[in-house]
Design a protein around this motif. Structure first.
Motif, PDB file in Angstrom:
ATOM      1  N   VAL A   1       0.847  -1.189   0.000  1.00 42.93           N
ATOM      2  CA  VAL A   1       0.000   0.000   0.000  1.00 42.93           C
ATOM      3  C   VAL A   1       0.883   1.239   0.000  1.00 42.93           C
ATOM      4  O   VAL A   1       1.763   1.381   0.852  1.00 42.93           O
TER       5      VAL A   1
ATOM      6  N   HIS B   1       0.728   5.613  -0.293  1.00 40.53           N
ATOM      7  CA  HIS B   1      -0.193   6.751  -0.161  1.00 40.53           C
ATOM      8  C   HIS B   1       0.566   8.053  -0.058  1.00 40.53           C
ATOM      9  O   HIS B   1       1.715   8.094   0.366  1.00 40.53           O
TER      10      HIS B   1
ATOM     11  N   THR C   1      -3.408   9.214   4.539  1.00 38.31           N
ATOM     12  CA  THR C   1      -3.005   8.243   5.562  1.00 38.31           C
ATOM     13  C   THR C   1      -4.191   7.469   6.108  1.00 38.31           C
ATOM     14  O   THR C   1      -4.139   6.243   6.231  1.00 38.31           O
TER      15      THR C   1
ATOM     16  N   ALA D   1      -5.418   4.877   3.593  1.00 43.67           N
ATOM     17  CA  ALA D   1      -4.498   3.738   3.498  1.00 43.67           C
ATOM     18  C   ALA D   1      -4.659   2.819   4.699  1.00 43.67           C
ATOM     19  O   ALA D   1      -4.679   1.592   4.557  1.00 43.67           O
TER      20      ALA D   1
ATOM     21  N   VAL E   1       3.686  -0.793   3.903  1.00 47.85           N
ATOM     22  CA  VAL E   1       2.920   0.442   3.733  1.00 47.85           C
ATOM     23  C   VAL E   1       3.948   1.553   3.554  1.00 47.85           C
ATOM     24  O   VAL E   1       4.830   1.727   4.390  1.00 47.85           O
TER      25      VAL E   1
ATOM     26  N   ASP F   1       4.700   5.660   2.471  1.00 50.31           N
ATOM     27  CA  ASP F   1       4.145   6.995   2.241  1.00 50.31           C
ATOM     28  C   ASP F   1       5.181   7.835   1.500  1.00 50.31           C
ATOM     29  O   ASP F   1       6.371   7.568   1.545  1.00 50.31           O
TER      30      ASP F   1
END
Length: 71
Positions: free
Chosen positions: A24, A26, A31, A34, A48, A50
């Motif tokens: 994932v 984002h 946030t 996600a 994950v 960012d």
């Protein structure tokens, strides 16, 4: 669960070949979305990631260098 999240989960769940593991990514303003996807995903979430605000400005410069015409 939002309608958008439900639609995304349905789309990914119905994909062939079958999707079991996801990563994932984002932006800085997504946030919560996600995190909701990670909670709802029935398979494994491998990572994950960012993207910081500075990443967008770096990417724009990189694209300009790649797509520059002539010397």
């Amino acid at each position: 669960m939002t309608a958008e999240l439900a639609a995304l989960l349905e789309l990914v769940s119905s994909a062939r070949p079958r999707v079991e593991d996801v990563v994932v990514g984002h932006g800085r303003d997504a946030t919560a979305e996600a995190e909701a996807f990670v909670r709802a995903w029935p398979g494994a979430v491998l990572a994950v990631v960012d993207w910081p605000e500075e990443a967008a400005s770096w990417l724009r410069l990189g694209r300009n260098l790649i797509h520059r015409e002539g010397p």
